[in-house]
Design an enzyme around this catalytic site. Structure first.
Site, PDB file in Angstrom:
ATOM      1  N   THR A 188       0.919  -1.315   0.159  1.00 21.58           N
ATOM      2  CA  THR A 188       0.208   0.036   0.163  1.00 21.58           C
ATOM      3  C   THR A 188       0.966   1.375   0.074  1.00 21.58           C
ATOM      4  OG1 THR A 188      -0.062   0.126   2.614  1.00 21.58           O
ATOM      5  CG2 THR A 188      -1.606  -1.618   1.295  1.00 21.58           C
ATOM      6  N   LYS A 444     -14.031  18.231  11.735  1.00 23.53           N
ATOM      7  CA  LYS A 444     -15.459  18.445  13.179  1.00 23.53           C
ATOM      8  C   LYS A 444     -14.907  19.474  13.757  1.00 23.53           C
ATOM      9  CE  LYS A 444     -17.262  16.543  17.064  1.00 23.53           C
ATOM     10  NZ  LYS A 444     -16.671  15.460  18.361  1.00 23.53           N
TER      11      LYS A 444
END
Length: 552
Positions: A188, A444
């Site tokens: 990856t 957030k």
């Protein structure tokens, strides 16, 4: 739980799920079907079967034994397809090297995978020459060459690919062995630290092929069948080109391998070879749809799966305007990769185009054998109401069982007995998954969660925007605040204004589509956006770059 096992007579054949069994039938049933490599080579399935045997025999002559690792550094080619079969069929492990990594990262993956033989395209010889003294242990190199001229190199080349095949026996007898034998390894690109090695067994690759085949080989929208012509535009080093070459081979379709991804060459191959089925990331499709040659290319029979990143609605609209049957797919390097496909259900075919786009741009329905859930931190399943988010966790027969030589991260990946994707999503009443963000990319601010993907999808509808990314930057008052990075279209470079753009975004707030918290504090106009080696937006790099810039 007590169960009743079947009785087996001593002479019965158990039938292990091995990659060799994906090849036998299509070679026999479709011997004259074509496999094309760009402008370099045309061959048949009969040739494929013979060359797979010759490659396996040749590698065995070089000393490759079951359990050894054979690596490949090549563009997408007929040779790569042959390696997909020959290396695992020997009982060896195929390591598909990511040629877009840095030389240091490539060195790490070669040593970590313990490659014994490396098949290398002439174009990548300089990379190996620069790290040769640090490759451990000593390897053998086989040259892959399209030019027909022996290159000058400091590497000790054991053989040239075509010469190796010509001198080898085409009738290799591939024995049975355990279906749990490791067949492939690749790495990856990772979000932090060194690349992670994922790996798959013969059984997993066969099961993935059957699962994807069951989803694609059907009638109607997004189908993949024997009359199609297949062109992958996802690198073969990346999760086996999403595993679709195995599916294409089982179906016996004509296959076209493009080599290096050059827009005009890809469009020319689509036109010349009458390509009807492909898969790619959004950036590649955007590159093709905006290339001048696209106006001379008929795309009305082309079916395209978009994966690797969310399918932007505006890109889907552009593709549909040219007749492309476009739809999203979803998976990870760790999942082999396909988990879901965004096919329209039969009753949706009568819907208008805009309503259909809502489905095509979702992440999709789980394919056969995939147990996919959205859960909270305590692994409680969230309602399927299209609104309540949770982390996507999965089970399927083809998920990597861990990271190579990394037990700690392997257990973290599989905590609670499900593979944790790190993606946040919702599932609607029809069963369609929609990824709303990566856990690490969700923002957030002021106590509200913002989806960077949803905001990006809206931003891309602005007529002056070519590319966009949304990242969260720490903020002392609000926790985080979104920052928008915009690449304007060429004809809008001078006229693009941050104030006008933010006013345009506020229009979405007035409509109730966008939260007021999503209006960014900063909009940065940039020349390009950092991307990973497989074309995904690299937000890790963006956060590092722009957090420092914005903190000055």
């Amino acid at each position: 739980m007590p169960t009743t096992l079947i009785d087996r007579t001593p002479s019965a054949y158990d039938g292990p799920l091995l990659i060799k069994n994906l090849l036998r039938s299509p070679v026999r049933q479709f011997p004259n079907q074509e496999i094309v490599y760009g402008d370099f080579k045309r061959q048949t399935y009969r040739d494929l079967g013979e060359r797979v045997g010759r490659l396996a025999s040749g590698l065995a002559r070089l000393g490759v034994q079951p359990g050894d690792t054979v690596a490949v550094m090549d563009w997408d080619s007929h040779r790569y397809l042959e390696c997909f079969f020959a290396v695992p069929m020997l009982g060896a492990v195929l390591h598909t090297i990511n040629i877009r990594l840095s030389a240091e990262q490539i060195l790490y993956t070669i040593n970590h995978a313990e490659d014994d033989v490396i098949l290398v395209n002439t174009e990548f010889l300089p990379i190996l020459e620069s790290i040769r003294d640090r490759i451990d242990p000593v390897k053998q190199f086989v040259l892959l060459d399209d030019a027909g001229q022996a290159p000058t190199t400091t590497l000790d080349i054991a053989d040239e690919y075509e010469a190796l095949l010509a001198a080898s026996d085409p009738h290799d007898d591939f024995p049975d062995f355990s279906e749990h034998t490791r067949a492939t390894t690749f790495y990856t690109t990772g979000t932090t630290g060194l690349p992670k090695g994922v790996y798959f067994s013969h059984r997993q690759l066969v099961m993935h092929t059957l699962g994807v085949l069951s989803a694609l080989a059907k009638t109607g929208q997004g189908s993949f069948h024997g009359d199609d012509v297949y062109l992958p535009i996802t690198p073969m080093f990346h999760v086996h080109a999403w595993g679709v070459p195995y599916v294409a081979t089982v179906l016996g379709v004509k296959q076209v391998y493009p080599g290096r991804y050059v827009p005009e060459r890809l469009l020319a191959l689509i036109a010349r070879e009458k390509v009807t089925f492909s898969h790619c990331v959004p950036a590649i499709l955007q590159m093709l749809l905006t290339h001048p040659s696209v106006d001379q290319t008929d795309l009305s029979r082309w079916k395209v799966i978009i994966g690797g990143a969310a399918l932007p609605r505006v890109l889907a609209q552009q593709a549909r305007a040219r007749g492309v049957d476009i739809f999203a797919g979803y998976g990870l390097s760790e999942t082999c990769p396909i988990l879901t496909l965004a096919h329209l259900k039969p009753h949706m075919l009568a819907w208008d185009e805009e309503r259909q786009l809502d489905i095509r741009c979702k992440t999709g329905l789980p394919v056969a054998w995939v147990d996919l859930r959205i859960v909270d931190e305590a692994m409680n399943e969230m309602p399927h109401d299209g609104k309540t988010p949770g982390e996507v966790v999965v089970r399927a027969p083809w998920l990597t069982q861990g990271y190579l030589k990394d037990p700690e991260n392997s257990e973290r990946l599989w905590r609670g007995g499900y593979l944790h994707t790190g993606d946040i999503g919702v599932i609607d009443e029809e069963g369609y998954l929609k990824i709303t963000d990566r856990l690490k990319d969700a923002i957030k601010t002021g106590g509200e969660w913002l989806s960077s993907l949803a905001l990006e999808d809206l931003i891309l509808q602005h007529p002056a925007v070519a590319e966009a990314a949304v990242i969260g930057i720490p903020d002392q008052k609000w926790g985080e605040r979104p920052v928008v990075l915009v690449v304007p279209k060429r004809d809008s470079l001078e006229s693009f204004a941050e104030r006008d753009f933010c006013d345009w975004l506020k229009g979405w707030v007035d409509q109730g589509t966008l939260s007021k918290w999503a209006i960014p504090d900063r909009v940065l106009v940039v020349d390009s956006l950092p991307k990973t080696s497989v074309g995904k937006l690299d937000k890790k790099v963006m956060r590092a770059q722009y957090q420092e810039l914005l903190s000055r």
